[in-house]
Design an enzyme around this catalytic site. Structure first.
Site, short mmCIF file in Angstrom:
data_model
loop_
_atom_site.label_atom_id
_atom_site.label_comp_id
_atom_site.label_asym_id
_atom_site.label_seq_id
_atom_site.Cartn_x
_atom_site.Cartn_y
_atom_site.Cartn_z
CE LYS A 83 -20.90 5.19 32.78
NZ LYS A 83 -21.60 4.34 33.76
O1 G3P Z 1 -22.08 -0.49 33.57
C1 G3P Z 1 -23.25 -0.53 32.78
C2 G3P Z 1 -24.24 -1.41 33.40
O2 G3P Z 1 -24.81 -0.82 34.53
C3 G3P Z 1 -25.26 -1.92 32.48
O3 G3P Z 1 -25.48 -3.21 32.85
O4 G3P Z 1 -26.64 -5.33 33.01
O5 G3P Z 1 -27.94 -3.19 32.64
O6 G3P Z 1 -26.56 -4.16 30.82
P1 G3P Z 1 -26.72 -4.01 32.29
#
Ligand code: G3P
Length: 217
Positions: A83
């Site tokens: 990634k």
């Molecule tokens: O897959 C990306 C994720 O981990 C981010 O999520 O909720 O931190 O925006 P969030």
């Protein structure tokens, strides 16, 4: 639509892999930092229990170092997906790593133009962050719909991996917009099955069957 788990915690993942419905896993540096286990140990365990793609994110900022980190991460298991962030260096690393036969997930995508660049760089997956766009006052789902259109217009094979998915409505909207994959926090995955009418209906079936005095086995 494939369902991935967004977690770096092998225990949490193992419990849900048992459902047979988990197609892959995504991790990132923030999720890895939350797990008490060293990154490489956690990734090794996750790759053993999940047959599909397991995204492991580089932490370097230059293409040269991202490539070195990516190659090291890819040695953990054959289902590691490297990634990289959506920067010029990340795209250069993506081009190199995908050209060398690795699967690559380009993350932190917030616009259709970024997604176009990632596809041209040979990304296997593009990760648009829908929840964070909602947080900033946009509609994250518009991004999924626009990337779907762009990729279909030019027959790009890059898969849309919806990330930053926060609630059940996001999951339904992703499936309706044609996202290839949604990566879900474990609690959200667990919540998808819940419906009070299912519970109520099952309780009524059981009650009526019991009254009939019969058994199948
Ligand atoms: O897959 C990306 C994720 O981990 C981010 O999520 O909720 O931190 O925006 P969030």
């Amino acid at each position: 639509m494939k369902l991935f788990l967004d977690s770096a915690d092998p225990k949490e993942i193992a419990a849900l892999v048992a459902t047979g419905l988990i197609d892959g896993v995504t991790t990132n540096p923030s999720l890895a930092a939350k797990t008490s286990m060293p990154l490489f140990d956690a990734l090794r365990q996750i790759c053993e229990m999940v047959p599909g793609s397991v995204s492991a994110e580089v932490t370097a900022l230059t293409a040269k170092e991202m490539i070195a980190e990516g190659e090291k991460l890819a040695k953990i298991a054959s289902n590691i997906t490297i990634k990289v962030p959506l920067t010029w260096d990340g795209l250069m690393a993506c081009k190199h790593l995908s050209g060398a036969g690795h699967t690559v997930n380009v993350t932190l995508c917030f616009s259709p133009n970024q997604a176009l660049l990632a596809a041209k760089a040979g990304a296997t997956y593009i990760s648009p962050f829908i929840g964070r766009l909602d947080d900033a006052g946009h509609d994250g789902m518009d991004l999924i719909r626009e990337i779907r259109l762009v990729y279909d217009n030019y027959s790009f094979s890059t898969e849309i991996l919806a990330a930053s998915v926060r609630h059940a409505t996001h999951v339904r909207a992703c499936a309706m917009a044609g996202a290839d994959i949604a990566t879900l926090p474990p609690a959200l995955f667990r919540s998808l099955i819940q419906h009070p009418l299912t519970d109520k209906g099952l309780a009524a079936f059981m009650e009526d069957w019991k009254r009939s005095g019969q058994s199948i086995l």
